[in-house]
Design a protein around this motif. Sequence first.
Motif, PDB file in Angstrom:
ATOM      1  N   ASN C   7      19.997 -84.258  -8.081  1.00 13.18           N
ATOM      2  CA  ASN C   7      20.858 -85.151  -8.858  1.00 13.18           C
ATOM      3  C   ASN C   7      21.093 -84.648 -10.264  1.00 13.18           C
ATOM      4  O   ASN C   7      21.944 -85.141 -10.976  1.00 13.18           O
ATOM      5  N   TYR C  14      28.909 -82.404  -3.597  1.00 12.54           N
ATOM      6  CA  TYR C  14      29.609 -81.814  -2.444  1.00 12.54           C
ATOM      7  C   TYR C  14      29.490 -80.292  -2.479  1.00 12.54           C
ATOM      8  O   TYR C  14      29.399 -79.632  -1.452  1.00 12.54           O
ATOM      9  N   ARG C  40      29.734 -89.042   8.317  1.00 14.33           N
ATOM     10  CA  ARG C  40      29.171 -90.347   7.964  1.00 14.33           C
ATOM     11  C   ARG C  40      27.658 -90.365   8.162  1.00 14.33           C
ATOM     12  O   ARG C  40      26.913 -90.938   7.390  1.00 14.33           O
ATOM     13  N   LYS C  41      27.223 -89.689   9.251  1.00  8.27           N
ATOM     14  CA  LYS C  41      25.792 -89.647   9.515  1.00  8.27           C
ATOM     15  C   LYS C  41      25.097 -88.816   8.434  1.00  8.27           C
ATOM     16  O   LYS C  41      24.074 -89.227   7.890  1.00  8.27           O
ATOM     17  N   ALA C  43      26.064 -88.310   5.444  1.00 12.88           N
ATOM     18  CA  ALA C  43      26.071 -89.059   4.190  1.00 12.88           C
ATOM     19  C   ALA C  43      24.917 -90.043   4.158  1.00 12.88           C
ATOM     20  O   ALA C  43      24.221 -90.193   3.157  1.00 12.88           O
ATOM     21  N   ARG C  44      24.700 -90.691   5.285  1.00 11.48           N
ATOM     22  CA  ARG C  44      23.633 -91.683   5.360  1.00 11.48           C
ATOM     23  C   ARG C  44      22.268 -91.006   5.206  1.00 11.48           C
ATOM     24  O   ARG C  44      21.410 -91.477   4.474  1.00 11.48           O
ATOM     25  N   LEU C  46      21.554 -88.131   3.805  1.00 10.76           N
ATOM     26  CA  LEU C  46      21.354 -87.561   2.469  1.00 10.76           C
ATOM     27  C   LEU C  46      21.419 -88.623   1.380  1.00 10.76           C
ATOM     28  O   LEU C  46      21.160 -88.351   0.211  1.00 10.76           O
ATOM     29  N   ASP C  47      21.821 -89.850   1.803  1.00 11.80           N
ATOM     30  CA  ASP C  47      21.963 -90.943   0.855  1.00 11.80           C
ATOM     31  C   ASP C  47      23.012 -90.615  -0.219  1.00 11.80           C
ATOM     32  O   ASP C  47      22.777 -90.771  -1.408  1.00 11.80           O
ATOM     33  N   VAL C  48      24.114 -90.100   0.244  1.00 13.02           N
ATOM     34  CA  VAL C  48      25.242 -89.856  -0.666  1.00 13.02           C
ATOM     35  C   VAL C  48      26.468 -90.532  -0.071  1.00 13.02           C
ATOM     36  O   VAL C  48      26.441 -90.990   1.064  1.00 13.02           O
ATOM     37  N   SER C  49      27.547 -90.596  -0.835  1.00 16.58           N
ATOM     38  CA  SER C  49      28.722 -91.293  -0.322  1.00 16.58           C
ATOM     39  C   SER C  49      29.444 -90.444   0.723  1.00 16.58           C
ATOM     40  O   SER C  49      29.307 -89.222   0.753  1.00 16.58           O
ATOM     41  N   VAL C  50      30.198 -91.118   1.572  1.00 17.67           N
ATOM     42  CA  VAL C  50      30.886 -90.449   2.668  1.00 17.67           C
ATOM     43  C   VAL C  50      31.920 -89.454   2.131  1.00 17.67           C
ATOM     44  O   VAL C  50      32.114 -88.373   2.683  1.00 17.67           O
ATOM     45  N   ILE C  51      32.554 -89.837   1.038  1.00 15.88           N
ATOM     46  CA  ILE C  51      33.607 -88.979   0.506  1.00 15.88           C
ATOM     47  C   ILE C  51      33.033 -87.635   0.058  1.00 15.88           C
ATOM     48  O   ILE C  51      33.698 -86.603   0.093  1.00 15.88           O
ATOM     49  N   LYS C  54      32.542 -85.629   3.164  1.00 14.42           N
ATOM     50  CA  LYS C  54      33.886 -85.334   3.654  1.00 14.42           C
ATOM     51  C   LYS C  54      34.474 -84.147   2.885  1.00 14.42           C
ATOM     52  O   LYS C  54      35.019 -83.222   3.471  1.00 14.42           O
TER      53      LYS C  54
END
Lengths: 202, 293, 125
Positions: C7, C14, C40-41, C43-44, C46-51, C54
């Motif tokens: 972080n 990304y 989506r998986k 993202a979940r 890694l605990d980051v947003s889907v975008i 993407k």
Amino acid sequence: MWNLILKDIRLQKNALFTLLPALFIYLFSGLSVTWVGIVFCIVIIMDVFSKDEKSSSNILWNALPYTRKEIVSSKYIGALIFTTLILLTILAGNWIIHQEFIQWEQIILVTSVVIFFTSFAFPFAYVFKIQYIVNASLVLLVLYLFTVSTFIPDLNDRIRGFVQTIIGLDDIFLQLIVILSAAVLYFLSWLLSIWLYNRKVF
Amino acid sequence: MENVIELNKVTKAFEGFKLENLSMTVKKGFITGFIGGNGAGKSTTIKLIMNLLQPDRGDISLFGLDYKNHEKEIKQRIGFVFDNNIFYENSTLLEMKNMIKRAYVNWDDKVFNQYIEKFALPLKKKIKTFSKGMMMKASLAIALSHHAELIIMDEPTSGLDPTFRRELLDILHDLIQDGERTIFFSTHITTDLDRIADYITFIHQGQHIFSKEYYKIEEEYAIVKGELELLDRDTEREFIGIRKSDYGFEALTANKEHTAELFGDTAILEKPTLEDIMLYTKKEREAYVESYS
Amino acid sequence: MRIIISNHSKEPIYGQIYTQIKKQILTGELQAGQPLPSMRKLARELDVSVITTKRAYEELEKNGFIYSVVGKGSFISEQNNEMILERKRKVIEEQLSAAVQNSKEIGIELAELNELLSLLYKEDT
């Protein structure tokens, strides 16, 4: 919309359980059936209304898949249902306690008074808070008592006489006029409330 | 990409407050964070989206439908959470659920019970005995139990302890796994958005400032720090807002690359937080008001 | 697949995902045809947003490292290592000639440049 009425009845369940025994006690004490009927109907109808008065309840029911028209209509139809329930209870109670049917005219009187009252109270309540209506009623009561004591000492008798005349009306035609005008008034009040509620901000 | 919420030049005026020509969209399948200071118009916007308020002018459509002709259909597909309690205080959660479930065609008791278990909520205690956190969980359980396609939340994380806030973000992650659900929520705790928000919509004083992908904010905006000598009329125009002290300045730029070229090594560029952006935007508007009044 | 997100890195998230997957593809840790988790998986997990995921997948796809099949997800592309190496070599050549150009402009001798290069080369490892 029936769900909304059902939910009002559910919410009123506890109140009904405590009010109904009270109703029987009043009937026992021999008070005027008309008077008791009117008071009970109005108390319950306004209590139902006041439960949804908070802006948080308005937000809840409006955020759910109901329209404002339905929310207002549920209160109007609900009021009729509650009146019917109370009249039926009085009818049954009177039969059990006094072994007599109440007069047909008394039912019409109670219903008409309740409908007249509701027709004015609901649109008012959509604009102001019920507390204002209660305050206004108190003021009216004081004015009434004042009038009775100073100007027209026999006002009570006159009203009683008037009520007796209405109850005693044999004239089907006149009764019909009372019922019809109550119905028209209720309907107009209903439309007015929808109009008012559509503009309400909460 | 499909828009679930579309506001087109929406205007709504109250006494002392005006939402003006607000146009914004919320994309299907993503999480959009809705930010802005107190009184920026977040709650008003959410109420407009939920048809709790009607706009004076402009159009609002959800799922491509308008409220005029499809009010119930739209509301069937929305799950909502408000920051204050909207349930009857003297009812229990079970009673509340039974009143609400009838409104929804797709209500699913199984899902509801799963959430009740997960959140360890008492079904038979009166709502008024609930803590702020429990209230929030109760709202959430009800909002998520009718397979809503759009979840709208007004300040859902305020008043929650950090552990549950984290848990909530995990739940939101789970919800958008199939790509069919959209989440739109307002918050003033912007750190909540760091890991979860795909898009950020920012409004200030009733006006839309921007809606963009979260990572674009990092790409476009930067906090610039340097010595006061670097500032002149030209370079100051580079910034959205500037804070000067005796020892130097700190400013926000919305054109990171250009600023970097302009100042080269003479200034330090840092990643801005959402709070920085909100703060400097506020400063800019205030300065604007001052210079024209 | 291993991905570690920082972080506090200057690199956007990304970018971190992109670089790490790319590296694992180039080193052969991820084989051609192997499926990647859905964005989506990921993202979940890694605990980051889907975008964010993407965007990383889009970059990977744009540069030919992965391809996606509608309804099935993303897969590692057949890597033409020869070609990638060739491309890389070309980039290095360009960068070096730029360095040479610059050196000549300010009169740095070849020996000095060599010295600098070997210093940098050792430093990085």
